[in-house]
Scaffold this motif. Structure first.
Motif, PDB file in Angstrom:
ATOM      1  N   UNK A  56       0.260  -1.616   0.069  1.00 25.40           N
ATOM      2  CA  UNK A  56      -0.081  -0.461   0.159  1.00 25.40           C
ATOM      3  C   UNK A  56       0.724   1.178   0.405  1.00 25.40           C
ATOM      4  N   UNK A  57       2.011   1.131   0.458  1.00 23.60           N
ATOM      5  CA  UNK A  57       2.372   2.515   1.021  1.00 23.60           C
ATOM      6  C   UNK A  57       3.159   3.301  -0.800  1.00 23.60           C
ATOM      7  N   UNK A  58       2.824   2.019  -1.938  1.00 24.11           N
ATOM      8  CA  UNK A  58       3.194   2.462  -2.619  1.00 24.11           C
ATOM      9  C   UNK A  58       2.659   3.098  -3.825  1.00 24.11           C
ATOM     10  N   UNK A  59       1.625   3.111  -3.270  1.00 24.01           N
ATOM     11  CA  UNK A  59       0.086   3.387  -3.853  1.00 24.01           C
ATOM     12  C   UNK A  59       0.407   4.690  -4.735  1.00 24.01           C
ATOM     13  N   UNK A  60       0.128   4.930  -6.228  1.00 27.85           N
ATOM     14  CA  UNK A  60       0.295   5.798  -6.204  1.00 27.85           C
ATOM     15  C   UNK A  60      -0.538   6.712  -6.733  1.00 27.85           C
ATOM     16  N   UNK A  61       0.205   8.387  -5.716  1.00 28.89           N
ATOM     17  CA  UNK A  61      -0.971   9.454  -5.981  1.00 28.89           C
ATOM     18  C   UNK A  61      -1.391   9.411  -5.026  1.00 28.89           C
ATOM     19  N   UNK A  62      -0.997   8.991  -3.750  1.00 27.63           N
ATOM     20  CA  UNK A  62      -2.286   9.042  -2.463  1.00 27.63           C
ATOM     21  C   UNK A  62      -1.774   9.568  -1.520  1.00 27.63           C
ATOM     22  N   UNK A  63      -1.714  10.795  -1.900  1.00 24.19           N
ATOM     23  CA  UNK A  63      -1.305  11.561  -0.821  1.00 24.19           C
ATOM     24  C   UNK A  63      -2.476  11.772   0.166  1.00 24.19           C
ATOM     25  N   UNK A  64      -2.086  12.941   1.767  1.00 24.17           N
ATOM     26  CA  UNK A  64      -3.176  13.510   2.550  1.00 24.17           C
ATOM     27  C   UNK A  64      -3.858  14.136   2.023  1.00 24.17           C
ATOM     28  N   UNK A  65      -3.289  14.725   0.524  1.00 22.79           N
ATOM     29  CA  UNK A  65      -4.049  16.027  -0.618  1.00 22.79           C
ATOM     30  C   UNK A  65      -5.009  15.294  -0.558  1.00 22.79           C
ATOM     31  N   UNK A  66      -4.597  14.262  -1.742  1.00 23.85           N
ATOM     32  CA  UNK A  66      -5.589  13.958  -2.482  1.00 23.85           C
ATOM     33  C   UNK A  66      -6.661  12.939  -1.805  1.00 23.85           C
ATOM     34  N   UNK A  67      -6.213  12.300  -0.966  1.00 29.16           N
ATOM     35  CA  UNK A  67      -7.456  11.658   0.209  1.00 29.16           C
ATOM     36  C   UNK A  67      -8.627  12.616   0.506  1.00 29.16           C
ATOM     37  N   UNK A  68      -7.738  14.264   0.858  1.00 29.72           N
ATOM     38  CA  UNK A  68      -9.415  15.019   1.754  1.00 29.72           C
ATOM     39  C   UNK A  68      -9.784  15.528   0.728  1.00 29.72           C
ATOM     40  N   UNK A  69      -9.471  15.626  -0.816  1.00 27.82           N
ATOM     41  CA  UNK A  69      -9.863  15.667  -1.886  1.00 27.82           C
ATOM     42  C   UNK A  69     -11.250  14.710  -2.260  1.00 27.82           C
ATOM     43  N   UNK A  70     -10.256  13.945  -1.895  1.00 27.75           N
ATOM     44  CA  UNK A  70     -11.661  12.354  -2.748  1.00 27.75           C
ATOM     45  C   UNK A  70     -12.606  12.333  -1.537  1.00 27.75           C
ATOM     46  N   UNK A  71     -12.020  13.071  -0.052  1.00 27.80           N
ATOM     47  CA  UNK A  71     -13.199  12.530   1.008  1.00 27.80           C
ATOM     48  C   UNK A  71     -14.514  13.946   0.285  1.00 27.80           C
ATOM     49  N   UNK A  72     -13.977  14.752   0.113  1.00 25.16           N
ATOM     50  CA  UNK A  72     -14.879  16.123   0.658  1.00 25.16           C
ATOM     51  C   UNK A  72     -15.405  16.304  -0.853  1.00 25.16           C
ATOM     52  N   UNK A  73     -15.150  15.296  -1.890  1.00 28.51           N
ATOM     53  CA  UNK A  73     -16.180  14.457  -3.257  1.00 28.51           C
ATOM     54  C   UNK A  73     -17.788  13.478  -2.891  1.00 28.51           C
ATOM     55  N   UNK A  74     -17.052  13.398  -1.615  1.00 27.81           N
ATOM     56  CA  UNK A  74     -18.343  11.858  -1.318  1.00 27.81           C
ATOM     57  C   UNK A  74     -18.711  12.940  -0.452  1.00 27.81           C
ATOM     58  N   UNK A  75     -19.140  13.512  -0.174  1.00 27.05           N
ATOM     59  CA  UNK A  75     -19.560  14.933   1.098  1.00 27.05           C
ATOM     60  C   UNK A  75     -20.584  15.072   0.106  1.00 27.05           C
ATOM     61  N   UNK A  76     -19.685  15.706  -0.733  1.00 31.75           N
ATOM     62  CA  UNK A  76     -20.437  17.204  -1.642  1.00 31.75           C
ATOM     63  C   UNK A  76     -21.545  16.214  -2.142  1.00 31.75           C
ATOM     64  N   UNK A  77     -20.580  14.893  -3.273  1.00 29.74           N
ATOM     65  CA  UNK A  77     -22.190  14.248  -4.013  1.00 29.74           C
ATOM     66  C   UNK A  77     -23.465  13.714  -2.488  1.00 29.74           C
ATOM     67  N   UNK A  78     -22.512  13.825  -1.466  1.00 31.29           N
ATOM     68  CA  UNK A  78     -24.290  13.163  -0.669  1.00 31.29           C
ATOM     69  C   UNK A  78     -24.907  14.288  -0.172  1.00 31.29           C
ATOM     70  N   UNK A  79     -24.563  15.432  -0.051  1.00 32.74           N
ATOM     71  CA  UNK A  79     -25.036  16.267   0.504  1.00 32.74           C
ATOM     72  C   UNK A  79     -25.850  16.876  -0.616  1.00 32.74           C
ATOM     73  N   UNK A  80     -25.241  16.897  -1.760  1.00 36.51           N
ATOM     74  CA  UNK A  80     -26.345  17.512  -3.320  1.00 36.51           C
ATOM     75  C   UNK A  80     -27.553  16.296  -3.438  1.00 36.51           C
TER      76      UNK A  80
END
Lengths: 319, 265, 297
Positions: free
Chosen positions: C1-25
């Motif tokens: 898992x440590x080598x997963x491409x592009x899995x930075x905290x920043x991207x994780x946050x982005x993905x979480x925000x996206x999920x929240x927005x989808x649910x809210x809308x």
């Protein structure tokens, strides 16, 4: 001048009746019928203009006596005293009615705009095709519910619900009307708002997504700015619809001429006043005439709102 | 026939020309598409118009049958005469359009049966007799080399045919009103080479009975079919003359040479 | 898992925000739709004891405290059909003019603006117009005819807008092909454009029906009455110059004026009205879905 076409080997030369390039003449009746029909079509085409002018003319015609007779502009617009049937102290101040209309509309928009736009964005950008179809059909059905049924819902469902939840003695008030109006004007916002978002070219979305933006970032940074005129028009049309709504607010807002101090106060709107009092006012009386003047006022407000919405949309088309 | 070094003298036709275009100008909302062109088309001849995209070829055809009037914002000046009569002064624009057949670049099968597609124009002209109509439809489909493929399913939808078949259906429809002039606008753009060659054979046959104006994106097609060719570029005539001259090593204009030899365009 | 491409905290946050927005809308969209289902369910539940075919086919009795809705239903049917007869041809032809004949000019612009504004005129203003123009000026009196005319003008923009959309969906190339073979404008419209847009046009007309059936304000002062006794079972019980009852008006009356009616009565009336309107709408939607599935090109 016209040489007859030389027959081609192997094909039958066309008979004279079929052969003239000018064709057999259409019968005079057919040609005449068509031109009559085209005139009818033109007439129907301009009928919409006639009707809009007709509405203005005939409503004004019934109310014009009051315009030149009893109308005191200052009292009409700035007094909250509406006593049209009083024997000793007749007052025609519509300020409270105007405030009533705009308080209900305003609160309704406070609820409807975020929900309507949110739903439009969801339907247009975040939804799978199957969900979209289903949601759109439900929203369409929501738009089909007659306003008198909304009014009935206001009395029979919302009224006890509001009493219960907010512990107020009466549930027929601004809040009740606003909730109904919100539900009524959301469908138009969703459908126009979705159109506006759909009108943004896909290349915008692809470019944004290709740069690594999430869908939400794309919506916020790219789509909303690009579609803002269309969305504004969607809101305006929702406002227009809410201002003009009659039956639901007549039944659900408590029917008291009153400047509301909280959402739990009853009010009365311009539309509800006409609906409630026109039946009792005798034809040609000042009371009857002033109701038509209120009609002209309503006509003017909605006309202005629609005109602005149209100009805003045309702005998008150009940009 | 070839005059290698000297530009050939203008060859005047023996008969009065079928179509005369004089100083034709056309603009769409202020933007000029055709900038004052004049040329003649001979009777029973194939006249080809070549040129790169946006050079005004299709617009020119629309002027010939006055469908340009239906394009919003189009403004036309100059005269077009057919058999010496100014098309703008004809009493009926519908008769004009029946005299000038038009085949659009993309095949258009109307959402009607194959039979009704071909019978549409005669019916619109006020034609009712069923037997004559059937005979006419068969003849037009035969002329367009489509009859054998569709004779058993004349009542299926024309839109369900393949692209090449639809293009021949379009030609059959254009023949159904017995035009004196047949205009084809890049008819081969959406069909395969085999069908293209079949339609070219059809055109060679039709040429004996009608005047054909052929707008084409394939310069070799002009060479195969046309006796005179016009090279249109940016709304102006670069060169107009016998096809042999345009395709020779020394046409009047260097641009023509470059274009027909694929150096630009 | 440590080598997963592009899995930075920043991207994780982005993905979480996206999920929240989808649910809210998504919740916002549902918040508009769920009340519809809840309310319809509630109304049906409360109306259940009274709902029967008898309720639909008997007249209201005892000062509208008992009986059914027949006279009101029949009145609504009359109003809707007469207004349809007037609005459908005018609306369809107006749309044909706007889409097929009108050039780009100031007149066209004004007509389009008028259509938009006509759609925005409040229903109560239509009522005032109907009263002033048809009832009083034209001398029709309060009658089915006057009320239907008012309804027709009110629903006209709905028909114009949907018909225009249906006509615009027919590709321009079909029209050009017809013009090229010397067909007149009308022959083109009659032969190609109308047959291929008829489903869309019908959908719009059906929507007009549903809108006209639900309206109350425009008929209140132009032709509808609180109560009128008619013969049961006779579909021709009203004539054009009569006043009539209407379902929407009837619901308004028994809700606000008749205070001692049995509890279920207004609910049942509301369900009949809502049911017929939604049924008509569902027909329109089904028609549209079916015809979309079998396009000819």
């Amino acid at each position: 001048m016209n040489l007859p076409p030389a027959p081609v080997a192997g094909t039958r030369p066309l008979s004279v009746s079929t052969g003239s390039p000018r064709g057999p003449r259409r019968s005079r009746a057919a040609v005449l019928g068509e031109s009559v029909l085209e005139w009818v079509i033109r007439l129907c085409g301009i009928s919409a203009i006639l009707f809009v002018f007709g509405i203005f003319f005939f409503v004004l015609r019934e109310g014009v006596g009051f315009l030149f007779g009893g109308l005191k502009l200052g009292e009409f617009f700035f007094s909250t005293e509406w006593y049209p049937t009083s024997l000793s102290n007749v007052r025609y101040g519509v300020l409270a009615l105007i405030v009533g209309t705009f308080s209900v509309t305003g609160l309704a928009m406070l609820i409807a705009v975020p929900f309507g736009l949110g739903a439009a964005i969801f339907v247009s950008e975040f939804c799978s095709d199957r969900w979209r179809e289903g949601l759109k059909i439900l929203i369409e059905l929501l738009a089909a519910i007659p306003s008198v049924v909304w009014g009935f819902i206001g009395i029979s469902v919302m009224n006890p619900l509001i009493q219960e939840v907010f512990h107020v003695p009466v549930g027929l008030n601004v809040l009740n009307g606003a909730l109904l109006l919100a539900l009524m004007s959301v469908p138009i916002m969703v459908s126009i708002g979705e159109d506006a978002l759909k009108a943004v070219p896909d290349s915008f979305r692809e470019a944004s997504l290709a740069m690594g933006a999430t869908r939400w970032q794309t919506v916020r940074r790219v789509l909303l700015p690009a579609a803002k005129n269309g969305l504004l028009a969607a809101i305006l049309l929702g406002v227009g619809r809410a201002v003009g709504e009659t039956m639901a607010v007549l039944m659900a807002t408590g029917h008291a001429v009153n400047i509301p101090k909280s959402p739990f106060d009853p009010v009365r709107t311009l539309t509800a006043t006409i609906a409630a009092e026109l039946g009792e006012a005798s034809v040609g009386s000042p009371h009857y005439q002033v109701l038509f003047i209120i009609g002209i006022l309503l006509f003017t407000i909605t006309f202005a709102v629609n005109l602005v919405a149209d100009l805003v949309v045309k702005g998008t088309a150009k940009g | 026939m070839l005059a290698p070094s000297v530009p050939p003298p203008p060859v005047r036709p023996r008969h009065p020309p079928k179509i005369q275009v004089r100083d034709l100008r056309l603009s769409y909302g202020g933007q000029e598409a055709i900038r004052g062109i004049s040329f003649d088309v001979d009777r029973n001849d194939v006249f080809a118009i070549i040129g790169p995209a946006q050079s005004g070829k299709s617009s020119l055809l629309k002027c010939l049958n006055r469908t340009i009037e239906l394009v919003p914002g189009a403004k036309q000046s100059g005269t077009i005469t057919i058999d010496g009569l100014n098309v703008d002064e004809l009493p009926s624009v519908y008769n004009l359009r029946r005299r000038v057949g038009m085949v659009a670049p993309l095949p258009v099968g109307l959402p009607l049966s194959i039979f009704d597609n071909v019978a549409f124009a005669p019916r619109a002209a006020g034609f009712k007799d069923k037997h004559e109509l059937a005979a006419l439809v068969e003849q037009c489909l035969r002329q367009a080399a489509l009859w054998d493929e569709v004779k058993d399913r004349l009542h299926t939808l024309g839109t369900k045919l393949s692209g090449g078949q639809q293009q021949r259906l379009t030609i059959a429809r254009a023949l159904s009103h017995e035009p004196e002039i047949l205009c084809l606008d890049e008819f081969s753009i959406a069909i395969d080479p085999v069908t293209t060659m079949r339609i070219e054979d059809v055109l060679k046959e039709l040429k004996q009975r009608m005047t054909i104006v052929l707008v084409t994106n394939l310069v070799q097609q002009a060479r195969r079919l046309a006796s005179r060719t016009m090279f249109l570029w940016n709304g102006e005539i670069v060169e107009e003359g016998p096809t042999d001259v345009l395709f020779s090593d020394e046409p009047q204009s260097r641009k023509t040479y470059d274009y027909v030899n694929g150096i630009f365009g | 898992m440590a080598t997963t491409f592009g899995e930075t905290p920043f991207i994780r946050k982005k993905r979480r925000d996206e999920a929240i927005v989808r649910v809210v809308l998504g919740l916002m969209a549902l918040a508009m739709v769920v009340p519809l289902l809840l309310i319809v369910g509630y109304l049906v539940e409360r109306a259940w004891p009274l709902l029967s075919l008898d309720f639909v086919f008997t007249n209201p009795t005892h000062g509208m405290r008992e009986g059914g809705v027949w006279s009101a239903l029949l009145g609504t049917l009359y109003l809707v059909s007469v207004s349809l007869l007037i609005a459908a041809p005018v609306g369809v032809l107006a749309a044909v003019y706007l889409n097929e004949y009108a050039k780009k000019s100031w007149l066209t612009r004004i007509i389009n603006l008028a259509v938009v504004n006509l759609a925005g005129v409040p229903s109560i203003v239509h009522a005032l117009f109907g009263l002033g123009a048809f009832v009083l000026f034209a001398g029709m009196g309060r009658s089915i005819l006057a009320a239907s005319l008012t309804l027709a003008i009110m629903t006209l923009p709905v028909i114009i807008a949907s018909t225009k959309e249906a006509l615009a969906a027919v590709p321009l190339s079909f029209r050009e092909a017809c013009w090229n073979v010397g067909a007149t404008r009308w022959q083109t419209i009659r032969g190609i454009v109308l047959p291929n847009s008829i489903s869309g046009i019908l959908t719009g007309v059906i929507l007009q029906v549903s809108r006209a059936a639900g309206e109350t304000a425009p008929i209140m002062f132009t032709g509808a009455v609180f109560f009128k006794r008619i013969e049961e079972g006779n579909p021709f019980a009203y004539s054009l110059s009569d006043q009539c009852m209407a379902l929407s008006m009837h619901l308004f009356t028994i809700t606000t004026q008749v205070t001692d009616a049995p509890k279920a009565l207004p609910y049942a009336t509301a369900v009949v009205l809502l049911g017929s309107v939604l049924l008509v709408n569902a027909c329109a939607i089904l028609l549209r879905l079916r015809l979309r599935a079998r396009k000819k090109w």
